[in-house]
Design a protein around this motif. Structure first.
Motif, mmCIF file in Angstrom:
data_model
loop_
_atom_site.group_PDB
_atom_site.id
_atom_site.type_symbol
_atom_site.label_atom_id
_atom_site.label_comp_id
_atom_site.label_asym_id
_atom_site.label_seq_id
_atom_site.Cartn_x
_atom_site.Cartn_y
_atom_site.Cartn_z
ATOM 1 N N GLU A 82 0.871 -1.167 0.000
ATOM 2 C CA GLU A 82 0.000 0.000 0.000
ATOM 3 C C GLU A 82 0.907 1.216 0.000
ATOM 4 O O GLU A 82 2.049 1.163 0.473
ATOM 5 C CB GLU A 82 -0.891 0.033 1.253
ATOM 6 N N THR A 83 0.402 2.317 -0.512
ATOM 7 C CA THR A 83 1.173 3.547 -0.583
ATOM 8 C C THR A 83 0.413 4.664 0.130
ATOM 9 O O THR A 83 -0.794 4.801 -0.051
ATOM 10 C CB THR A 83 1.409 3.958 -2.060
ATOM 11 N N TYR A 84 1.139 5.437 0.912
ATOM 12 C CA TYR A 84 0.591 6.602 1.608
ATOM 13 C C TYR A 84 1.414 7.811 1.194
ATOM 14 O O TYR A 84 2.640 7.768 1.230
ATOM 15 C CB TYR A 84 0.662 6.400 3.128
ATOM 16 N N LYS A 85 0.736 8.896 0.817
ATOM 17 C CA LYS A 85 1.423 10.114 0.378
ATOM 18 C C LYS A 85 1.280 11.180 1.453
ATOM 19 O O LYS A 85 0.183 11.409 1.960
ATOM 20 C CB LYS A 85 0.829 10.606 -0.936
ATOM 21 N N LEU A 86 2.399 11.834 1.785
ATOM 22 C CA LEU A 86 2.383 12.841 2.826
ATOM 23 C C LEU A 86 3.450 13.896 2.574
ATOM 24 O O LEU A 86 4.294 13.741 1.696
ATOM 25 C CB LEU A 86 2.581 12.199 4.198
ATOM 26 N N THR A 87 3.397 14.956 3.360
ATOM 27 C CA THR A 87 4.388 16.017 3.297
ATOM 28 C C THR A 87 5.256 15.951 4.546
ATOM 29 O O THR A 87 4.738 15.772 5.648
ATOM 30 C CB THR A 87 3.709 17.401 3.229
ATOM 31 N N VAL A 88 6.558 16.081 4.353
ATOM 32 C CA VAL A 88 7.499 16.221 5.465
ATOM 33 C C VAL A 88 8.071 17.616 5.335
ATOM 34 O O VAL A 88 8.570 17.991 4.265
ATOM 35 C CB VAL A 88 8.626 15.169 5.407
ATOM 36 N N CYS A 89 7.971 18.420 6.406
ATOM 37 C CA CYS A 89 8.424 19.806 6.290
ATOM 38 C C CYS A 89 8.851 20.377 7.633
ATOM 39 O O CYS A 89 8.538 19.834 8.682
ATOM 40 C CB CYS A 89 7.315 20.674 5.695
ATOM 41 N N SER A 90 9.534 21.501 7.532
ATOM 42 C CA SER A 90 9.891 22.263 8.734
ATOM 43 C C SER A 90 8.719 23.182 9.067
ATOM 44 O O SER A 90 7.950 23.572 8.182
ATOM 45 C CB SER A 90 11.156 23.081 8.482
ATOM 46 N N PRO A 91 8.578 23.551 10.337
ATOM 47 C CA PRO A 91 7.525 24.506 10.697
ATOM 48 C C PRO A 91 7.663 25.832 9.933
ATOM 49 O O PRO A 91 6.652 26.437 9.563
ATOM 50 C CB PRO A 91 7.719 24.699 12.199
ATOM 51 N N SER A 92 8.891 26.258 9.658
ATOM 52 C CA SER A 92 9.090 27.524 8.931
ATOM 53 C C SER A 92 8.606 27.412 7.490
ATOM 54 O O SER A 92 8.003 28.347 6.955
ATOM 55 C CB SER A 92 10.562 27.947 8.975
ATOM 56 N N TRP A 93 8.821 26.280 6.846
ATOM 57 C CA TRP A 93 8.318 26.070 5.485
ATOM 58 C C TRP A 93 6.795 26.089 5.498
ATOM 59 O O TRP A 93 6.163 26.706 4.650
ATOM 60 C CB TRP A 93 8.833 24.740 4.932
ATOM 61 N N PHE A 94 6.201 25.392 6.489
ATOM 62 C CA PHE A 94 4.740 25.351 6.603
ATOM 63 C C PHE A 94 4.185 26.757 6.830
ATOM 64 O O PHE A 94 3.179 27.133 6.235
ATOM 65 C CB PHE A 94 4.322 24.415 7.744
ATOM 66 N N ALA A 95 4.855 27.548 7.657
ATOM 67 C CA ALA A 95 4.414 28.927 7.915
ATOM 68 C C ALA A 95 4.420 29.750 6.635
ATOM 69 O O ALA A 95 3.515 30.558 6.406
ATOM 70 C CB ALA A 95 5.300 29.575 8.975
ATOM 71 N N LYS A 96 5.417 29.556 5.795
ATOM 72 C CA LYS A 96 5.460 30.286 4.521
ATOM 73 C C LYS A 96 4.307 29.865 3.610
ATOM 74 O O LYS A 96 3.725 30.703 2.919
ATOM 75 C CB LYS A 96 6.800 30.061 3.816
ATOM 76 N N GLN A 97 3.972 28.574 3.611
ATOM 77 C CA GLN A 97 2.836 28.103 2.814
ATOM 78 C C GLN A 97 1.540 28.693 3.354
ATOM 79 O O GLN A 97 0.661 29.095 2.592
ATOM 80 C CB GLN A 97 2.746 26.568 2.839
ATOM 81 N N LEU A 98 1.443 28.777 4.670
ATOM 82 C CA LEU A 98 0.263 29.343 5.313
ATOM 83 C C LEU A 98 0.111 30.815 4.967
ATOM 84 O O LEU A 98 -0.997 31.294 4.733
ATOM 85 C CB LEU A 98 0.352 29.158 6.834
ATOM 86 N N ALA A 99 1.218 31.538 4.896
ATOM 87 C CA ALA A 99 1.170 32.957 4.532
ATOM 88 C C ALA A 99 0.612 33.136 3.119
ATOM 89 O O ALA A 99 -0.099 34.093 2.843
ATOM 90 C CB ALA A 99 2.567 33.573 4.645
ATOM 91 N N GLN A 100 0.926 32.197 2.231
ATOM 92 C CA GLN A 100 0.420 32.267 0.859
ATOM 93 C C GLN A 100 -1.039 31.842 0.771
ATOM 94 O O GLN A 100 -1.809 32.407 0.016
ATOM 95 C CB GLN A 100 1.259 31.362 -0.056
#
Length: 135
Positions: A56-74
């Motif tokens: 089975e395959t599971y797709k996910l994101t691995v990221c730093s909190p700072s990267w996530f914050a930049k995505q949230l700002a956008q």
């Protein structure tokens, strides 16, 4: 094609999952990747039953909190579902985290085991029901 395990049962015994590996299309060598403090990558987690009959395959994101914050700002609003946060990328720690999560999944059928792992990443059968709703 490879066998999909979501429909297989276990004949009444308890089934467990095992981690086959992690893969990222955008990062050919996750083990030696050194992205710096601000990173985000989509990965696939491959999981099989204890007899290695399929996967089975599971797709996910691995990221730093700072990267996530930049995505949230956008985006202004963004879900953290199917996301693993790490202050610093470390393949050994990521693999150990995923391996522990996979090993904890245990149920009478493979479908139930695979469903238990759906919190980790998007699973193609997530939310699927093999019964029709009542009419």
């Amino acid at each position: 094609g490879r066998k999909r395990l979501c429909d297989s049962g276990s004949g009444g015994t308890s089934m467990r999952a095992r981690l086959i590996g992690l893969h990222a299309t955008d990062v050919p060598d996750l083990e030696n990747w050194s992205p710096g403090p601000d990173f985000g990558v989509r990965i696939m987690v491959f999981v099989a039953d204890q007899d290695w009959k399929g996967e089975e395959t599971y797709k996910l994101t691995v990221c730093s909190p700072s990267w996530f914050a930049k995505q949230l700002a956008q985006d202004e609003v963004r879900s953290g579902y199917h996301t693993i946060f790490m202050h610093e990328y470390n393949y050994r720690k990521l693999n150990a985290f995923v391996e522990r999560a996979v090993h904890r999944a245990e149920a009478p059928t493979w479908k139930e085991v695979a469903g238990q792992l759906a919190w980790l990443g998007h699973w193609e059968f997530e939310g699927y029901s093999d019964t029709l709703p009542p009419t």
